[in-house]
Design a protein around this motif. Structure first.
Motif, PDB file in Angstrom:
ATOM      1  N   THR A  10       0.807  -1.215   0.000  1.00  0.00           N
ATOM      2  CA  THR A  10       0.000   0.000   0.000  1.00  0.00           C
ATOM      3  C   THR A  10       0.840   1.266   0.000  1.00  0.00           C
ATOM      4  OG1 THR A  10      -0.138   0.001   2.420  1.00  0.00           O
ATOM      5  CG2 THR A  10      -1.869  -1.162   1.227  1.00  0.00           C
ATOM      6  N   LEU A  11       2.163   1.150   0.077  1.00  0.00           N
ATOM      7  CA  LEU A  11       3.016   2.334   0.027  1.00  0.00           C
ATOM      8  C   LEU A  11       2.932   2.918  -1.376  1.00  0.00           C
ATOM      9  CD1 LEU A  11       5.062   3.969   1.765  1.00  0.00           C
ATOM     10  CD2 LEU A  11       6.870   2.657   0.642  1.00  0.00           C
ATOM     11  N   PRO A  12       2.419   4.147  -1.513  1.00  0.00           N
ATOM     12  CA  PRO A  12       2.200   4.707  -2.853  1.00  0.00           C
ATOM     13  C   PRO A  12       3.507   4.858  -3.625  1.00  0.00           C
ATOM     14  CG  PRO A  12       1.073   6.001  -1.161  1.00  0.00           C
ATOM     15  CD  PRO A  12       1.997   5.067  -0.453  1.00  0.00           C
ATOM     16  N   GLY A 233       1.083   1.969   4.122  1.00  0.00           N
ATOM     17  CA  GLY A 233       1.042   3.049   3.161  1.00  0.00           C
ATOM     18  C   GLY A 233       1.405   4.409   3.732  1.00  0.00           C
TER      19      GLY A 233
END
Length: 246
Positions: A10-12, A233
């Motif tokens: 979920t880390l952009p 994220g």
């Protein structure tokens, strides 16, 4: 799918411009050098321990202003030009981030305790050695000499250092900037492992030479916090875990 073929976290993904990459790396390198100098000052003049003496409080406050506020916050928001608040906080994920922060605290404590005990068992380190060679526990004061701060004050100073200095600075630089930079080019797995490796190298000299295997523990801590940032994220869960045990 990511560059390495694994499912995306979920880390952009962030495509930094060339100028942003260069300036971010300059801030990272500057941080490593300045932090190493400040660690030596802490050890030499304050014995590596917390104190309520005005000189130490000024030193701690100065470290916060110079590194946390100046180099990291203003450096990234004004010079690099990123939305640092979005890196750290997503209100829609706040409850989950807090819960995963607790998971991270447990994970880091387990990794640290097991790692230190394991390395001690094979004669690799002295577990009483702290940063820069200072003992992890304050020495017993001589008769007539005022002892250090009480447990509550020591805990509060430790949390201020852990959250406002160590966690904010290192999570922003290593998990926020470097991990995103590596992920955009090499994928999640390389990004998590790569930032942890650089995070570990940045601690060389921070621990005494005799305690070099502690760098292996630092690497594992970097993996845990990198995984938390990737899973959530944002940096909040990793920062909470780092701050409580940092």
């Amino acid at each position: 799918m990511d560059h390495d073929g694994s499912a995306s976290g979920t880390l952009p993904d962030v495509e930094f411009t060339r100028t942003q990459r260069r300036r971010g790396l300059v801030l990272l390198a500057t941080f490593v050098v300045v932090r190493a100098v400040l660690a030596r000052v802490w050890d030499r003049y304050f014995g590596g321990a917390y104190s309520t003496e005005p000189a130490f409080l000024a030193f701690l406050g100065g470290t916060f202003l110079v590194l946390s506020v100046g180099l990291v916050y203003l450096g990234f928001t004004r010079w690099v030009g990123v939305d640092l608040r979005a890196w750290w906080l997503d209100r829609r994920r706040l409850r989950g981030d807090l819960l995963w922060g607790v998971v991270g605290v447990v994970a880091i404590l387990v990794v640290t305790v097991v790692g230190v005990l394991g390395l001690s068992a094979v004669g690799g380190i002295d577990p009483t050695a702290g940063a820069g060679g200072a003992p992890a526990t304050a020495p017993t004061p001589e008769p007539g000499v005022e002892s250090g701060p009480g447990p509550v004050t020591n805990l509060l100073l430790g949390w201020f250092f852990g959250f406002a200095i160590a966690a904010f600075q290192e999570e922003t630089l290593f998990r926020g900037f470097l991990q995103r930079l590596l992920q955009a080019r090499h994928g999640r797995v390389v990004a998590i492992a790569g930032q942890s490796a650089v995070f570990t190298l940045a601690h060389i000299g921070y621990y005494p030479v005799s305690a070099w295997p502690l760098l292996l523990v630092v690497f594992l801590v970097g993996l845990v916090t990198g995984w938390l940032a990737d899973r959530r994220g944002t940096l909040l869960a990793a920062g909470l875990a780092h701050g409580f045990v940092g």
